[in-house]
Design an enzyme around this catalytic site. Structure first.
Site, mmCIF file in Angstrom:
data_model
loop_
_atom_site.group_PDB
_atom_site.id
_atom_site.type_symbol
_atom_site.label_atom_id
_atom_site.label_comp_id
_atom_site.label_asym_id
_atom_site.label_seq_id
_atom_site.Cartn_x
_atom_site.Cartn_y
_atom_site.Cartn_z
ATOM 1 C CD GLU A 54 -30.150 0.518 -99.952
ATOM 2 O OE1 GLU A 54 -29.522 -0.104 -100.837
ATOM 3 O OE2 GLU A 54 -30.362 1.882 -100.197
ATOM 4 C CE LYS A 123 -29.464 -1.199 -104.404
ATOM 5 N NZ LYS A 123 -28.447 0.359 -103.730
ATOM 6 C CB CYS A 174 -32.108 1.961 -103.182
ATOM 7 S SG CYS A 174 -31.530 3.999 -103.161
ATOM 8 N N GLY A 468 -72.251 31.213 -143.601
ATOM 9 C CA GLY A 468 -70.782 30.697 -142.118
ATOM 10 C C GLY A 468 -71.051 29.491 -142.017
ATOM 11 C CE LYS A 611 -81.550 14.570 -126.050
ATOM 12 N NZ LYS A 611 -81.847 15.558 -124.623
ATOM 13 C CB SER A 637 -78.670 4.842 -128.969
ATOM 14 O OG SER A 637 -77.901 5.528 -129.503
#
Length: 654
Positions: A54, A123, A174, A468, A611, A637
């Site tokens: 700056e 700025k 800045c 399970g 897959k 696919s």
């Protein structure tokens, strides 16, 4: 192949130079000389744009000297001479200076190239608190509409663009970075892939960390590269000090950082503006948020002559799924492990199931899935004996892996059994008329898949007996390469805790868990698993050396690299090869990198998507993506790899 493969400029990289010239207080012509020296150094180093601090042509710490006409006249002269000198300098120069415009004084950045000023940006936000008194001298650029002043566009709403390229940038100064609504927001939405910030920013303890946080956040939030160049030695230290901090970020990640408290510093960074543009293209909310927001931003074109140098000013991580920083790696492993554990906990809770079945081979994937299951059961208060582990030796099972599987199951306290699949495999091979059943040593894909399929078939039937479900073990890398037996094979399970984990990360997860989650004895067994060659162990060892997965599909460290950049960013194969070469050239020749990338492209795009279109549930772990069609990756696919292979062959030397 028309481009220089080894030059980063051929792959969409733009070289940014952040410079910190020694400041001569109130002596613009002396400052000009410093600017030109650094511009020539940056030019020789291949910079495409040079960012100064700056008010670099005048100095920042001049206070009431900014009201002196002799100073402002000298600044005007220095700018004119800089513009004239830029004819012989290839990169664009972005310099800071005070400028009188229509009766007001502005803190400005001038963009200079090829003997002309492309634009001047004032700025916007002038700090006037604590040590700052900028409103005493300068007018704010907020609300100043773009307009032509002496043939040069003046205003805050400007984007500078190299036509036909991703090299587009905007300018902040800045304090503009420190406010809630930054000027760069509109510039980024309007197409600026790079934001440069000219800063003075006096230093105090902790200030450098604050700047880094702000630059990182801006580059991530705005999907851009962000280059920050601060004032350094030579500024007045009457009440303040200056460190000359230089930073370059890209999409939230630090690309380069300069040394502080030095004179005449030059920081070079190659930023991937093509990747920035691609990331914006894939993120619809980025553009949605800018509807009408940047309608008044003006685009100014410039000629860009990319360098053809082959040096590279950024580090490319070899393992994009695994952080180099030890603390970040620890945090990532903690998160990934707990995501997997809590995913399985939720599935157990929602189904009301208290038993799971898992095949334990002594290899990486099943080992990791097993320790995840153990922690899930611990946290739910279910006995580990309800985890039913089966090691299922086949024709190629090694003594080491089998022993590790048995020792691990015992150490973890699960229900462990051995189920020899060879009799059933021999019977199936005989029933289908395979040559092996007649005594021939034919170890083809059918021979392998019979074993892989039987293992999963047994596990599903056992899960029915135990009431399970089957916990899957296949990982993200195998899914990408199609390295799994479809349907009744290692492709399938009731819930797959590893589906989001690439092979290179799983190794670290096991190591992390061995040190953090389990006792020393178990940790030693886990460490033993890490030392073993990655192998499906489906072919008898007497057929030769032990079967090595990476001999068939390539080194996982390369294929995980390819997977990350192809799926996460959609990069061209030639660019992936370039990055891989930069990361791995000390270990792999380019021809090897090219060979395995070709294998990856063929397997990923041509033969494996069917897959992935039918994979079990499991949690996503990494920002690099997942491959479930219900998550990150959707693809036909029936696709093929032709255009990717053509691009690779056309642009990567053999």
């Amino acid at each position: 192949m028309t481009k220089n493969f080894y030059s980063p400029a051929s792959h969409g990289f733009v070289r940014v130079a952040c410079v910190t010239p020694k400041v001569h207080l109130g002596d613009p012509l002396a400052n000009l000389a410093e600017h030109l020296v650094l511009a020539e150094r940056a030019d020789a180093a291949g910079a495409d744009i040079v960012v100064y601090p700056e008010l670099s042509l005048s100095a920042y710490s001049l206070d009431d000297l900014f009201t002196q006409e002799v100073l402002l006249d000298a600044v005007q002269q220095a700018l004119a001479e800089l513009i004239a000198a830029s004819v012989k300098i290839r990169p664009l120069l972005v310099v800071g200076l005070p400028l009188r415009v229509e009766g007001a004084l502005y803190n400005c950045a001038a963009v200079v190239a090829n003997g002309k000023a492309l634009g001047v940006v004032p700025k916007s936000y002038l700090p006037n608190y604590r040590e700052y008194y900028e409103r005493r001298y300068f007018a704010s650029g907020v609300g100043v509409a773009n307009r032509m002043v002496d043939g040069v566009l003046f205003g805050t709403k400007q984007v500078f663009a190299a036509e036909g390229s991703a090299f587009t940038f905007g300018v902040e100064i800045c304090e503009d970075l420190w406010v809630p609504q930054t000027p760069a927001t509109a510039l980024a939405v309007a197409g600026a892939n790079l934001i440069v910030n000219l800063s003075a920013s006096p230093v105090v303890i902790g200030k450098s960390r604050a700047r880094k946080r702000l630059c990182a956040a801006a580059s991530e939030r705005l999907f851009c590269a962000y280059a920050y160049s601060a004032a350094g030695p030579g500024e007045s230290t009457t009440d303040l000090a200056w460190d000359g901090q230089s930073l370059v970020y890209e999409l939230g990640n630090l690309v380069a950082e300069g040394e502080r408290f030095t004179s005449d510093s030059l920081l070079l960074a190659d930023v991937d503006l093509e990747r920035v543009a691609a990331e914006r293209l894939k993120t619809g909310t980025f553009h949605d948020s800018g509807q009408g927001f940047a309608a008044d931003v003006v685009r100014t074109g410039f000629d860009w002559r990319p360098h053809q140098l082959t040096d590279f000013h950024r580090q490319v991580a070899r393992f994009p799924y695994v952080p180099d920083d030890a603390s970040k790696l620890d945090e990532d492993c903690y998160e990934a492990f707990n995501i997997q554990v809590h995913g399985l906990m939720q599935r157990l809770s929602s189904t009301g199931v208290h038993d799971v079945v898992i095949g334990v081979s002594g290899g990486l994937d099943s080992t990791h899935a097993l320790i995840v299951a153990c922690k899930a059961f611990d946290r739910l208060g279910i006995a580990r004996a309800n985890i039913h582990g089966y090691t299922m030796p086949g024709f190629g099972t090694s003594t080491g892996s089998k022993n590790d599987a048995l020792k691990l199951m015992k150490a973890l306290g699960i229900s462990a059994e051995e189920l020899d699949i060879r009799p059933a495999a021999k019977r199936m091979l005989m029933d289908i008329g395979h040559p092996y059943a007649q005594g021939e040593k034919v170890y083809d894909i059918v021979f392998e898949n019979v074993q892989a399929g039987l293992r999963t078939d047994f596990l599903f039937r056992l899960a029915g007996i135990k009431k399970g479900f089957v916990v899957g073990t296949g990982d993200l890398s195998e899914m990408a390469l199609g390295w799994c037996t479809y349907g009744v094979g290692d492709h399938m399970s009731h819930y797959n805790v590893n589906c989001g984990a690439p092979k290179t990360l799983i190794q670290h997860l096991i190591r992390w868990a061995a040190n953090r989650e389990f006792d020393a004895k178990t940790g030693r067994i886990l460490t033993s698993v890490l030392t073993r060659e990655i192998s499906p162990e489906l072919i008898p060892i007497e057929a030769g050396q032990i079967q090595k997965t990476e001999d068939k599909v390539g080194p996982y460290e390369l294929q995980d690299f390819n997977l990350y950049y192809i799926t996460r960013f959609g990069l061209k194969p030639s660019k992936v090869a370039f990055l891989s070469y930069r990361a791995w050239k000390d270990k792999y020749e380019l021809k090897v990198i090219r060979k395995w990338l070709e294998v990856f492209l063929y397997r990923f795009f041509t033969i494996s998507q069917f897959k992935r279109s039918a994979v079990p549930n499991g949690p996503k772990l990494i920002s690099g993506g997942a491959l479930s069609p219900r998550g990150d990756w959707r693809a036909p696919s029936d696709g093929n790899a032709k255009i990717w292979l053509d691009e690779l062959k056309a642009n990567v030397p053999e």
